[in-house]
Write an enzyme that holds these catalytic residues in place. Structure first.
Site, short mmCIF file in Angstrom:
data_model
loop_
_atom_site.label_atom_id
_atom_site.label_comp_id
_atom_site.label_asym_id
_atom_site.label_seq_id
_atom_site.Cartn_x
_atom_site.Cartn_y
_atom_site.Cartn_z
N GLU A 181 0.81 -1.30 0.04
CA GLU A 181 0.22 0.09 -0.47
C GLU A 181 0.88 1.36 -0.04
O GLU A 181 0.13 2.45 -0.79
CB GLU A 181 -0.90 -0.40 0.93
CG GLU A 181 -1.91 -0.92 1.04
CD GLU A 181 -2.86 -0.92 0.22
OE1 GLU A 181 -2.81 0.27 -0.49
OE2 GLU A 181 -3.48 -1.85 -0.29
N GLU B 150 -1.93 8.65 -0.31
CA GLU B 150 -2.47 8.69 -1.43
C GLU B 150 -2.14 9.32 -3.03
O GLU B 150 -1.88 9.96 -3.02
CB GLU B 150 -4.03 8.04 -1.98
CG GLU B 150 -4.37 6.66 -3.58
CD GLU B 150 -5.69 6.91 -3.52
OE1 GLU B 150 -6.09 6.53 -4.83
OE2 GLU B 150 -5.72 6.90 -2.69
#
Length: 230
Positions: A95, A104
């Protein structure tokens, strides 16, 4: 004298029960620290580029402090403990790009589920992935913030700005969504974290997660078990 003796025995028994209640947490905390050694943690982070925000943000001490708030993480037998820790860090590695990213990359999606009335989105705020497990969606930010004591809806950026909170959010998500399926194999953890990758939709991503998991199990000296894919 008989009454006093009974009182003393009762006190002793209660102290024994209390001791049994707190010892497992201490043992578990020490167990996690003995598995997640500085060499293991830094071995992940050192693969990230020098300019990564996570290089200074994510620390082993920060992880261990967060883990102490979740005593059931890494619990069970020695094999179960090592497999769970390997699985957790396999997903964290995937991730965050080896603990490189705190947020992100693509921030265009607000991840606002307007149908969720319990944790309504706040105007101007986006709930894209942040932290070691890339916490996403307003309902996760709201519930996580409520559990950990920060305003996840009004200040979602806390997850990527506050090191003390960041790993706690990852462990909160893990313990509430993933921990219970560890006995089903690593593939079940992939479905819980990002089921959209499963069923042959993104085999490259699934295989990357499995690769990290196998590697970390090998480092811990434990067999990865069955049902690794999804």
């Amino acid at each position: 004298m008989a009454v006093n003796m009974r009182k003393d025995l009762l006190t002793f028994a209660l102290l024994g029960i209390f001791a049994l209640a707190i010892i497992p947490q201490n043992v578990i905390s020490q167990n996690v620290a003995s598995i997640v050694t500085p060499g293991f943690f830094d071995g992940i982070k050192n693969q990230a580029a020098a300019g990564c925000a996570g290089k200074s943000f994510y620390t082993r001490d920060g992880f261990l402090k967060a883990a102490s708030s979740f005593p059931n993480f890494g619990s069970g037998s020695a094999v179960e403990s090592k497999r769970e820790i390997a699985a957790f860090f396999a997903h964290v590695t995937h991730e965050t790009g080896h603990l490189c990213y705190t947020e992100e990359i693509d921030k265009s999606n607000a991840y606002c589920d307007q149908s969720n009335k319990q944790y309504p989105c706040v105007a101007g705020k986006k709930y894209y992935g942040r932290g070691p497990m890339q916490l996403t969606w307003n309902y996760n930010y709201g519930a996580c913030g409520k559990a950990l004591g920060f305003d996840g809806l009004k200040a979602p950026e806390t997850v990527s700005n506050d090191p003390a909170v960041s790993f706690k959010t990852a462990l909160w998500f893990w313990m509430n969504n993933v921990h219970s399926v560890m006995n089903q194999g690593f593939g079940a953890t992939i479905r819980k974290i990002n089921g959209l990758e499963c069923g042959g939709k993104h085999p490259d991503k699934v295989n990357a997660r499995i690769g990290y998991y196998r590697d970390y199990c090998n480092k811990f000296g434990v067999d990865p078990g069955q049902n690794l894919s999804c």
